[in-house]
Design an enzyme around this catalytic site. Structure first.
Site, PDB file in Angstrom:
ATOM      1  CG  HIS A 306      -1.941   1.776  -1.291  1.00  0.00           C
ATOM      2  ND1 HIS A 306      -0.879   1.085  -0.792  1.00  0.00           N
ATOM      3  CD2 HIS A 306      -2.109   1.357  -2.568  1.00  0.00           C
ATOM      4  CE1 HIS A 306      -0.404   0.287  -1.733  1.00  0.00           C
ATOM      5  NE2 HIS A 306      -1.138   0.431  -2.824  1.00  0.00           N
ATOM      6  CG  ASP A 363      -5.952   0.093  -8.646  1.00  0.00           C
ATOM      7  OD1 ASP A 363      -5.417  -0.140  -9.735  1.00  0.00           O
ATOM      8  OD2 ASP A 363      -5.682  -0.511  -7.607  1.00  0.00           O
TER       9      ASP A 363
HETATM   10  N1  CMC Z   1     -13.555   4.205   2.147  1.00  0.00           N
HETATM   11  C1  CMC Z   1     -13.985   4.537   3.378  1.00  0.00           C
HETATM   12  N2  CMC Z   1     -13.270   4.336   4.518  1.00  0.00           N
HETATM   13  C2  CMC Z   1     -12.056   3.769   4.369  1.00  0.00           C
HETATM   14  C3  CMC Z   1     -11.546   3.397   3.111  1.00  0.00           C
HETATM   15  C4  CMC Z   1     -12.332   3.648   1.975  1.00  0.00           C
HETATM   16  N3  CMC Z   1     -11.888   3.330   0.741  1.00  0.00           N
HETATM   17  N4  CMC Z   1     -10.315   2.849   3.263  1.00  0.00           N
HETATM   18  C5  CMC Z   1     -10.071   2.875   4.575  1.00  0.00           C
HETATM   19  N5  CMC Z   1     -11.116   3.428   5.262  1.00  0.00           N
HETATM   20  C6  CMC Z   1     -11.174   3.712   6.700  1.00  0.00           C
HETATM   21  C7  CMC Z   1     -11.419   2.454   7.502  1.00  0.00           C
HETATM   22  O1  CMC Z   1     -12.786   2.213   7.703  1.00  0.00           O
HETATM   23  C8  CMC Z   1     -10.679   2.779   8.771  1.00  0.00           C
HETATM   24  O2  CMC Z   1     -11.471   3.650   9.518  1.00  0.00           O
HETATM   25  P1  CMC Z   1     -11.419   3.635  11.156  1.00  0.00           P
HETATM   26  O3  CMC Z   1      -9.995   3.975  11.512  1.00  0.00           O
HETATM   27  O4  CMC Z   1     -12.428   4.652  11.576  1.00  0.00           O
HETATM   28  O5  CMC Z   1     -11.806   2.236  11.553  1.00  0.00           O
HETATM   29  C9  CMC Z   1      -9.458   3.576   8.311  1.00  0.00           C
HETATM   30  O6  CMC Z   1      -9.884   4.186   7.084  1.00  0.00           O
HETATM   31  C10 CMC Z   1      -8.224   2.725   8.047  1.00  0.00           C
HETATM   32  O7  CMC Z   1      -8.573   1.682   7.131  1.00  0.00           O
HETATM   33  P2  CMC Z   1      -7.932   0.239   7.092  1.00  0.00           P
HETATM   34  O8  CMC Z   1      -8.937  -0.708   6.514  1.00  0.00           O
HETATM   35  O9  CMC Z   1      -7.331  -0.099   8.410  1.00  0.00           O
HETATM   36  O10 CMC Z   1      -6.760   0.437   6.073  1.00  0.00           O
HETATM   37  P3  CMC Z   1      -6.032  -0.734   5.352  1.00  0.00           P
HETATM   38  O11 CMC Z   1      -4.635  -0.299   5.186  1.00  0.00           O
HETATM   39  O12 CMC Z   1      -6.277  -2.021   6.023  1.00  0.00           O
HETATM   40  O13 CMC Z   1      -6.781  -0.799   3.942  1.00  0.00           O
HETATM   41  C11 CMC Z   1      -7.280  -0.619   1.661  1.00  0.00           C
HETATM   42  C12 CMC Z   1      -6.250  -0.336   2.747  1.00  0.00           C
HETATM   43  C13 CMC Z   1      -6.655  -0.250   0.299  1.00  0.00           C
HETATM   44  C14 CMC Z   1      -7.630  -2.119   1.618  1.00  0.00           C
HETATM   45  C15 CMC Z   1      -8.548   0.227   1.928  1.00  0.00           C
HETATM   46  O14 CMC Z   1      -8.193   1.589   1.960  1.00  0.00           O
HETATM   47  C16 CMC Z   1      -9.642  -0.029   0.914  1.00  0.00           C
HETATM   48  O15 CMC Z   1     -10.435  -0.959   1.086  1.00  0.00           O
HETATM   49  N6  CMC Z   1      -9.717   0.817  -0.161  1.00  0.00           N
HETATM   50  C17 CMC Z   1     -10.686   0.606  -1.215  1.00  0.00           C
HETATM   51  C18 CMC Z   1     -10.220  -0.473  -2.174  1.00  0.00           C
HETATM   52  C19 CMC Z   1      -9.115  -0.020  -3.101  1.00  0.00           C
HETATM   53  O16 CMC Z   1      -9.146   1.051  -3.678  1.00  0.00           O
HETATM   54  N7  CMC Z   1      -8.102  -0.887  -3.283  1.00  0.00           N
HETATM   55  C20 CMC Z   1      -6.976  -0.622  -4.182  1.00  0.00           C
HETATM   56  C21 CMC Z   1      -5.736  -0.314  -3.428  1.00  0.00           C
HETATM   57  S1  CMC Z   1      -4.363   0.089  -4.500  1.00  0.00           S
HETATM   58  C22 CMC Z   1      -3.893  -1.446  -5.165  1.00  0.00           C
HETATM   59  C23 CMC Z   1      -2.449  -1.542  -5.551  1.00  0.00           C
HETATM   60  O17 CMC Z   1      -1.604  -0.786  -5.134  1.00  0.00           O
HETATM   61  O18 CMC Z   1      -2.132  -2.497  -6.306  1.00  0.00           O
END
Ligand code: CMC
Length: 427
Positions: A306, A363
């Protein structure tokens, strides 16, 4: 002396006040920046920009805190129901028994929809995306309720809130019925709001529909968890559309469109699509865990991680239990849901996910519940919209009552500078 922030531009020093929220969040008040310096700020995605002060929702992503009007999401999910929570969020305090009964009854008075609306629904192809239809129908409500609202009249405002909550639920269920080609039915005023949601969606004329209280309870909780999440994309949209003094229906219709996008409300759908893809590929969980960890592979475990909650998503903890209750109550056997359970277990024990604080988010489980209830995947975001409606209403009301100015960001122009006009024949 109150704290200030200093900015030095061209050797000149400017001072800006620091404002502090009730949970000690601090912000630099730059409302006089352009007037005093001639400069603006640039902040794509508004990641560092507070668009308003708000008394509705507080969240702390590091500590996993989410509170509506000071009440923790855990205490509301345990003790309140969806309409009680809606009242709290919209009017500021938990209702007394008398206030709640009146609120429920007043919403019931607005659950009929002009029959002519059915002609509009009939105009949409069955294949239309439910969110597009819902947004259009919400906007169409304006045509059937043309009288503009006097925001300073408490009675008119209260009436508009009840009307919005009553009609939106029925419209959302009609969108579903249209989508699956079944006849539209009516709200039953002898039953509760969430019971009605289930009835309106699943009751068919040929057989009796039995309400399962465990499912009502789980769905009620799910809606509570979605009520508000401060200045997210759809809520900001509702506030900015309303800031031009566009009406409540028009502003909510815009919010529905904003929620529709896959980067916002669409993630629950993506979870089920991912689980189906894993199943279609033979159901090898370990293979997909490896793919998610592989930096050369763009695959991510949908429903994990998240942007704001970096420790855990407090909503996910609550909804996981509701998901278990629904699956138990329905005695569901579904290979896709089995994959979800296995995936959750493997990921929660895997060092990659543990070290990055990647836990299942709301989700992940909401998609599972909707699927277990037999709701088609492209209706998932409509369910989210039903839950988010009280939040949108509350934020719209707060914005109007605070007399906020029209939302009108600035820009830095990067296009051509002054150019002479060249006649068509000479181009
Ligand atoms: N699967 C695999 N690796 C992940 C994932 C995932 N779902 N999410 C984050 N990572 C890894 C990412 O590759 C990174 O690794 P490293 O540090 O080695 O480079 C690390 O974790 C940090 O990730 P980030 O992309 O910097 O984190 P973020 O805060 O930018 O992204 C997110 C948050 C929700 C976009 C992401 O976790 C994601 O794409 N999740 C899957 C989509 C999802 O479930 N979205 C719904 C969110 S809840 C919606 C709401 O509240 O309304």
């Amino acid at each position: 002396m109150s704290e200030t922030a200093k900015l030095i531009l061209g050797g000149e020093e400017f001072e800006f006040p620091i404002i502090e929220g009730s949970e000690n969040e601090k912000a630099i008040d730059i409302s006089k920046l352009r007037g005093s310096t001639g400069y603006i700020t640039i902040d794509p995605g508004f990641k560092n920009t507070g668009s308003c002060g708000s008394e509705i929702t507080y969240l702390d992503g590091e500590k996993g805190i989410l509170r509506y009007r000071g009440h923790s999401i855990e205490s509301l999910a345990d003790n309140a129901d969806f309409l009680e929570t809606s009242y709290l969020v919209i009017f500021g305090n938990l209702p007394s028994k008398a206030e709640l009964t009146k609120f429920e009854n007043d919403i019931r008075k607005h659950t009929m929809i002009d029959e002519e609306m059915k002609n509009i629904i009939d105009g949409f192809p069955k294949s239309a995306h439910p969110m597009g239809v819902l947004s259009s129908l919400t906007s169409a409500l304006t045509a059937f309720n043309p009288k503009s609202l006097d925001i300073n009249s408490e009675d008119q405002l209260y009436n508009a809130v009840c009307k919005m909550l009553g009609k939106f639920l029925v419209l959302a269920s009609w969108v579903y019925k249209k989508h699956v080609g079944l006849p539209l039915n009516y709200y039953d005023n002898s039953k509760g709001y969430v019971e009605n949601l289930l009835r309106l969606m699943f009751e068919i004329p040929t057989e009796e529909y039995k309400i399962n209280p465990e499912i009502v309870n789980a769905l009620d909780k799910l809606l509570i968890l979605h009520v508000d999440h401060e200045q997210n994309c759809s809520t900001s949209t509702v506030r900015i559309v309303g800031s031009s003094h566009a009406g409540l229906f028009a502003s909510i219709s815009a919010g529905v469109s904003a929620l529709w996008g896959p980067l916002h409300g669409g993630a629950n759908q993506a979870v089920i699509e991912m689980l189906e893809a894993i199943k279609a590929d033979g159901g090898d969980i370990d293979k997909f865990i490896l793919k998610a960890k592989d930096k050369n592979d763009s695959f991510r475990l949908m429903g994990f991680g998240h942007r704001v909650y970096k420790n855990f998503d407090p909503r996910a903890r609550i909804i996981k239990k509701a998901a278990d209750d629904v699956l138990g109550a329905l005695g569901i056997e579904d290979p896709v849901l089995d994959i979800a359970k296995k995936l959750e277990k493997v990921a929660l024990e895997d060092e990659y996910f543990k070290s990055r604080n990647l836990y299942p988010n709301v989700d992940f489980y909401s998609g599972i519940i909707y699927r277990a209830l037999g709701i088609p995947t492209d209706m998932f975001t409509v369910m989210f919209a039903i839950g988010r409606l009280p939040g949108w209403i509350s934020q719209w009301k707060e914005m109007r009552l605070n007399g906020e100015p029209i939302g009108r960001p600035r820009q830095v122009y990067n296009g051509e500078t002054d150019r002479p006009f060249v006649e068509l024949d000479n181009r």
